[in-house]
Design a protein around this motif. Structure first.
Motif, short mmCIF file in Angstrom:
data_model
loop_
_atom_site.label_atom_id
_atom_site.label_comp_id
_atom_site.label_asym_id
_atom_site.label_seq_id
_atom_site.Cartn_x
_atom_site.Cartn_y
_atom_site.Cartn_z
N GLN A 145 0.82 -1.22 0.00
CA GLN A 145 0.00 0.00 0.00
C GLN A 145 0.85 1.26 0.00
OE1 GLN A 145 -2.21 1.28 3.65
NE2 GLN A 145 -4.04 1.06 2.39
N ILE A 146 1.98 1.23 0.68
CA ILE A 146 2.82 2.44 0.78
C ILE A 146 4.07 2.35 -0.11
CG2 ILE A 146 1.98 3.02 3.07
CD1 ILE A 146 4.61 1.89 4.22
N GLY A 147 4.12 1.35 -0.99
CA GLY A 147 5.20 1.29 -1.98
C GLY A 147 6.52 0.77 -1.47
N LYS A 150 8.55 -1.14 -4.15
CA LYS A 150 9.21 -0.25 -5.10
C LYS A 150 10.40 0.47 -4.46
CE LYS A 150 4.84 0.47 -7.53
NZ LYS A 150 3.77 1.44 -7.85
N VAL A 424 9.33 4.61 7.36
CA VAL A 424 9.52 5.51 6.22
C VAL A 424 10.49 6.64 6.60
CG1 VAL A 424 8.38 7.19 4.71
CG2 VAL A 424 7.34 4.94 5.10
N GLN A 447 5.77 14.37 0.93
CA GLN A 447 5.73 13.20 0.05
C GLN A 447 4.49 12.34 0.27
OE1 GLN A 447 9.43 11.11 0.63
NE2 GLN A 447 10.67 12.73 -0.24
N ALA A 448 3.72 12.62 1.30
CA ALA A 448 2.53 11.83 1.59
C ALA A 448 1.49 11.98 0.48
CB ALA A 448 1.94 12.26 2.92
N GLU A 449 0.72 10.91 0.25
CA GLU A 449 -0.33 10.93 -0.76
C GLU A 449 -1.61 11.54 -0.17
OE1 GLU A 449 0.09 10.05 -3.89
OE2 GLU A 449 2.17 9.42 -3.55
N HIS A 451 -5.25 12.61 0.81
CA HIS A 451 -6.47 11.82 0.94
C HIS A 451 -7.54 12.74 1.51
CE1 HIS A 451 -9.41 8.82 1.88
NE2 HIS A 451 -8.60 7.79 1.76
N ASN A 486 4.44 7.52 2.07
CA ASN A 486 4.89 6.93 0.82
C ASN A 486 6.36 6.52 0.94
OD1 ASN A 486 6.00 6.71 -1.92
ND2 ASN A 486 4.04 7.53 -2.61
N GLU A 488 8.13 4.73 -1.30
CA GLU A 488 8.85 4.83 -2.58
C GLU A 488 9.50 6.20 -2.74
OE1 GLU A 488 8.07 4.35 -7.40
OE2 GLU A 488 6.36 4.50 -6.02
N LYS A 489 8.76 7.25 -2.44
CA LYS A 489 9.31 8.59 -2.60
C LYS A 489 10.44 8.85 -1.60
CE LYS A 489 5.07 10.72 -4.36
NZ LYS A 489 4.00 11.73 -4.09
#
Length: 495
Positions: A145-147, A150, A424, A447-449, A451, A486, A488-489
């Motif tokens: 879910q949080i990458g 990746k 993270v 960097q958070a997505e 929502h 996130n 990945e970022k």
């Protein structure tokens, strides 16, 4: 907060230190004078605040002993003395000493607590993992879910980064954790708030799965066994602040934060609230003193470069509009009381602490997660076993991680969301080793997505049991803060 609580026996009374009436230069008739009439009650622990220098701390120690109390440990760095006494008037008497700024009992009468939120042991995987995957990876919906998958193509984190797990201890022999635990930086703080570095001291106690589960989320090794954590190459330090009854008393937390600062951890995870008060109010002398002492310890760690992460809580409370506390004190019989915004959940509501709410597999607020506009920094997966069920082999909405005895198990809570954020941040600290706590927080939130708040009233299950009101816009609101973290970022240095 949301840690295993089991039947336990309270600490037995210890011998008190006697002092002569002349030990303090006070009139013999003073209520503070040694030898004044005392009423014996249960042995309690106290936090005593003074100025952060050797002379003032020494004066407080003398005052404690003159009143027949015992000095457990002194933190000169922050001007906090941990003391014990069986005198029911101990705090009132000690407040009369000139060197004392404030005094607060850190607990009420001990009782037998009940079990709460034990881990559900995961069944062994029935299918072989795909090439390069850990055996339980298929059930780690939270990591995808949080990458995390990746992120790991670029970085597994740096072994120069240490994350302090302030919790119930970590299983030092677990196959997925042992290589990453730094025993030289691990400690127990539950001996009255006094550091104990013996290996056995910081191991999990009875039913102590909580800390080991948290640790696996942050940094379980990528070694072909079990699960994988968010930052598998970083170091873990076990800082045991939860006793076998599941309580995190103020003196334990104070010890933990000072230890983190002295050892210059980059990040700490704090999946608890400081007992026995869910909210510590400024109009209560004991609670005000507790807040002062814990705040001093947190600020000390921050000055040493530590970024502290904490769980928002599992009571579905709006921290921005709190009106009552029905759960305190939690080591005796809770009594409902009105509260205001001056009443703080510790350490979650202290300045500079990253407060984390929980989401389930759908990315929506977990039914139990507390929240609040201006209170929640970010959201992270903590699980939702009722209303958000993943399409995984186990179909378990909770999060899977390590538990003691070389096992793996499911747990849910903001206690599980918080270490996702800590993991993270460990990746961010590895990618940007020069970043300060403030800069790491800015990176995490930017960097958070995003929502947005739900468009319809929040009412999971439809029965009205878990209703909540979300305030704010897509980039900053009470349910999700700046958004869902996130991984990945976090490893993309060019961002």
């Amino acid at each position: 907060m949301s840690v295993p609580r089991i039947s336990r026996t309270r600490i037995a009374a210890v011998g008190v230190v006697l002092a002569t009436a002349g030990a303090l230069a006070l009139p013999a008739g003073s209520a503070f004078a040694a030898g004044a009439e005392t009423t014996t009650g249960p042995l309690l622990s106290y936090v005593v605040n003074t100025k952060a220098n050797h002379g003032q701390v020494q004066k407080v120690e003398t005052a404690v002993k003159a009143l027949g109390g015992t000095v457990v440990y002194s933190y000169e760095q922050i001007g906090v003395v941990i003391a014990r006494s069986t005198d029911t008037q101990f705090a009132a008497k000690l407040r009369k000493a000139k060197a004392v700024e404030s005094v607060g009992a850190s607990r009420t009468k001990g009782i037998t607590a009940s079990e709460d939120k034990v881990a559900e042991v995961a069944a062994a995987p029935t299918a072989a993992p795909a090439a390069g995957e850990e055996p339980y990876w298929a059930n780690q919906w939270d990591m995808r879910q949080i990458g995390v998958d990746k992120a790991h193509k670029l970085s597994l984190g740096s072994n120069k980064v240490t994350v302090g797990v302030l919790d119930s201890g970590i299983d030092g022999k677990h196959e997925d954790l042992a290589a990453n635990i730094d025993a030289s930086q691990s400690v127990s703080c539950i001996d009255g708030g006094k550091p104990n570095t013996a290996w056995d001291a910081w191991q999990p106690g009875v039913d102590g799965a909580h800390g080991t589960h948290v640790a696996g989320t942050i940094a379980a090794a990528k070694n072909g066994k079990g699960i994988e954590g968010i930052a598998p190459n970083v170091k873990l330090a076990a800082v045991k602040v939860v006793d076998d009854g599941g309580f995190i008393y103020p003196e334990y937390a104070i010890c933990g934060f000072v230890w983190a600062g002295e050892h210059k951890f980059k990040v700490t995870n704090n999946s608890y609230f400081v007992d026995p008060w869910m909210f510590n109010c400024q109009n209560d002398a004991d609670q005000a003193a507790i807040t002062t002492a814990v705040r001093r310890a947190v600020e000390f760690s921050q000055r040493k470069g530590v970024l502290n992460v904490a769980a928002a809580g599992n009571e579905n409370i709006d921290l921005a509009h709190k009106t009552k506390d029905v759960a305190s004190p939690d080591d005796t019989t809770p009594v409902e009381r009105p509260i205001t915004q001056d009443c703080l959940n510790l350490p979650t509501e202290l300045d500079g602490v990253v407060a984390v709410s929980s989401v389930g597999v759908n990315g929506d607020k977990s039914y139990y997660s507390s929240y609040g506009k201006g209170k929640v920094t970010v959201a992270a997966p903590g699980g939702d076993r009722r209303y958000q069920i993943p399409n995984t082999p186990d179909q378990n909405g909770r999060t899977l991680s390590t538990i003691p005895g070389g096992q793996y198990g499911y747990m849910q809570g903001t206690s599980m969301a918080s270490p996702h954020a800590a993991g993270v941040l460990a990746l961010l600290a590895s990618t940007f080793p020069w970043a300060s706590p403030e800069e790491l927080t800015e990176l995490l939130t930017s960097q958070a997505e995003s929502h947005a708040c739900p468009s319809a009233p929040y009412n999971p299950g439809g029965a009205g049991e878990w209703t909540a009101t979300c305030e704010g816009g897509a980039d900053d609101n009470g349910f999700y803060g700046a958004g869902i973290i996130n991984a990945e970022k976090a490893v993309q240095w060019w961002r």
